[in-house]
Design a protein around this motif. Structure first.
Motif, short mmCIF file in Angstrom:
data_model
loop_
_atom_site.label_atom_id
_atom_site.label_comp_id
_atom_site.label_asym_id
_atom_site.label_seq_id
_atom_site.Cartn_x
_atom_site.Cartn_y
_atom_site.Cartn_z
N MET A 1 7.82 2.45 -0.92
CA MET A 1 7.00 2.13 0.24
C MET A 1 7.18 3.20 1.32
N ASN A 2 8.40 3.72 1.47
CA ASN A 2 8.63 4.78 2.46
C ASN A 2 7.85 6.04 2.10
N SER A 3 7.83 6.36 0.80
CA SER A 3 7.06 7.53 0.36
C SER A 3 5.58 7.33 0.62
N ALA A 4 5.08 6.12 0.35
CA ALA A 4 3.67 5.83 0.58
C ALA A 4 3.32 5.93 2.06
N ARG A 5 4.22 5.47 2.91
CA ARG A 5 3.96 5.53 4.36
C ARG A 5 3.79 6.98 4.82
N ARG A 6 4.57 7.89 4.18
CA ARG A 6 4.52 9.29 4.61
C ARG A 6 3.23 9.97 4.19
N ILE A 7 2.68 9.60 3.01
CA ILE A 7 1.56 10.38 2.47
C ILE A 7 0.21 9.70 2.64
N LEU A 8 0.18 8.40 2.99
CA LEU A 8 -1.08 7.68 3.12
C LEU A 8 -1.47 7.53 4.59
N SER A 9 -2.80 7.40 4.80
CA SER A 9 -3.27 7.09 6.14
C SER A 9 -2.84 5.66 6.48
N GLU A 10 -2.92 5.32 7.76
CA GLU A 10 -2.49 3.98 8.19
C GLU A 10 -3.28 2.88 7.48
N ASN A 11 -4.61 3.07 7.35
CA ASN A 11 -5.45 2.07 6.71
C ASN A 11 -5.13 1.95 5.22
N ASP A 12 -4.97 3.12 4.54
CA ASP A 12 -4.65 3.10 3.11
C ASP A 12 -3.27 2.49 2.86
N TYR A 13 -2.36 2.72 3.77
CA TYR A 13 -1.02 2.16 3.61
C TYR A 13 -1.06 0.64 3.70
N LYS A 14 -1.88 0.10 4.62
CA LYS A 14 -2.00 -1.36 4.73
C LYS A 14 -2.58 -1.96 3.45
N ILE A 15 -3.58 -1.28 2.88
CA ILE A 15 -4.16 -1.74 1.61
C ILE A 15 -3.11 -1.72 0.51
N PHE A 16 -2.34 -0.62 0.45
CA PHE A 16 -1.28 -0.50 -0.56
C PHE A 16 -0.23 -1.59 -0.40
N GLN A 17 0.12 -1.90 0.84
CA GLN A 17 1.06 -2.97 1.12
C GLN A 17 0.55 -4.31 0.59
N THR A 18 -0.71 -4.59 0.85
CA THR A 18 -1.31 -5.85 0.41
C THR A 18 -1.29 -5.97 -1.10
N ILE A 19 -1.65 -4.89 -1.78
CA ILE A 19 -1.71 -4.91 -3.24
C ILE A 19 -0.32 -5.14 -3.84
N THR A 20 0.68 -4.44 -3.34
CA THR A 20 2.03 -4.61 -3.89
C THR A 20 2.57 -6.00 -3.57
N HIS A 21 2.22 -6.54 -2.40
CA HIS A 21 2.66 -7.90 -2.06
C HIS A 21 2.05 -8.91 -3.03
N GLU A 22 0.75 -8.77 -3.34
CA GLU A 22 0.10 -9.68 -4.28
C GLU A 22 0.71 -9.56 -5.67
N TRP A 23 1.03 -8.34 -6.07
CA TRP A 23 1.64 -8.13 -7.39
C TRP A 23 3.00 -8.82 -7.48
N GLN A 24 3.81 -8.65 -6.47
CA GLN A 24 5.18 -9.17 -6.51
C GLN A 24 5.23 -10.68 -6.35
N ASN A 25 4.21 -11.28 -5.71
CA ASN A 25 4.25 -12.71 -5.43
C ASN A 25 3.41 -13.54 -6.40
N SER A 26 2.78 -12.91 -7.37
CA SER A 26 2.06 -13.66 -8.40
C SER A 26 3.04 -14.18 -9.43
N THR A 27 2.78 -15.39 -9.92
CA THR A 27 3.69 -15.99 -10.91
C THR A 27 3.58 -15.30 -12.26
N ASP A 28 2.41 -14.78 -12.60
CA ASP A 28 2.25 -14.02 -13.84
C ASP A 28 1.11 -13.01 -13.65
N ILE A 29 0.92 -12.18 -14.65
CA ILE A 29 -0.06 -11.09 -14.51
C ILE A 29 -1.48 -11.63 -14.46
#
Length: 248
Positions: free
Chosen positions: A1-29
């Protein structure tokens, strides 16, 4: 996440955060993919004015699979709610209903379980519920309508009050309540008292739905939504009549 923050724009970073949060909090794929798929669909409101719904306590989906297929082929349902499914093969369901999204809530024992199938052209989101045999989804039409498919066995380890956090002012609670509102005096009084607190009106069928006990125990409780409901009068090997419901 720290690497993504450095290389992504603020808007793209928020989208990336949302996607990874959904991935980690889903019970299955599958749940994760369904979440992404629902968000990637067109945001335009559905033009459907009526939702044709089947609710059926199958008493074992494996045993009633043929009946379900016949009912759905003839009925052209937008929403299918199956109760007391027991064990079933998910791949069989997804192959047979390839144009539906599938949502499942396990029961309190291997014989329970609630399965909801919703046509893919309807925007839908799953609502988390920890109550067994209670499957909750929001249907995003001109207005959002909450659908609560439920099976309430007499031996359930939860009470009606446990459902307070999923009731909205526009919802339909449909399924097998195991309570005849007229014949079961005490249980009927308790259920109606709880329903009144939440402004839920009972939509019953004026005929027995349990073929084993000759009681009317399958129906809907609804606030803020117009519905019509009737029982299927054809042959069934289940001990419950299928219910046809139209949500306006």
């Amino acid at each position: 996440m720290n690497s993504a923050r450095r290389i992504l724009s603020e808007n793209d970073y928020k989208i990336f955060q949302t996607i990874t949060h959904e991935w980690q909090n889903s019970t299955d794929i599958e749940e994760c993919f369904l979440t992404w798929e629902s968000k990637s669909k067109c945001k335009a409101q559905s033009k459907t004015s009526f939702l044709h719904t089947l609710c059926f306590n199958v008493r074992g989906l494996g045993m009633r699979w043929g009946e379900v297929l016949l009912l759905t082929l003839n009925g052209k349902f937008d929403v299918i709610t199956l109760l007391e499914t027991g064990k079933f093969c998910k791949s069989t369901i997804t192959n047979a209903f390839s144009d539906y999204n599938m949502f499942y809530q396990k029961g309190e024992n291997p014989h329970g379980g609630v399965l909801i199938l919703i046509k893919q052209y309807i925007r839908v989101s799953r609502i988390q519920s920890d109550v067994p045999n209670i499957c909750v989804v929001d249907l995003h039409m001109d207005e959002s309508i909450r659908l609560i498919g439920m099976y309430a066995p007499e031996s359930k380890n939860w009470t009606w009050n446990d459902l307070f956090n999923v009731i909205t002012n526009k919802c339909i609670l449909i399924g097998d309540f195991n309570v005849d509102l007229e014949e079961d005096i005490d249980n009927g009084k308790n259920l109606l008292g709880w329903a009144d607190k939440h402004s839920l009106a009972a939509y019953t069928l004026d005929c027995p739905t349990s073929l084993r006990s000759n009681r009317e125990i399958d129906y809907a409780l609804v606030p803020g939504v117009q519905v019509t409901i009737r029982a299927y009068e054809g042959e069934t090997t289940s001990d419950h009549k299928p219910i046809f419901c139209v949500i306006t």
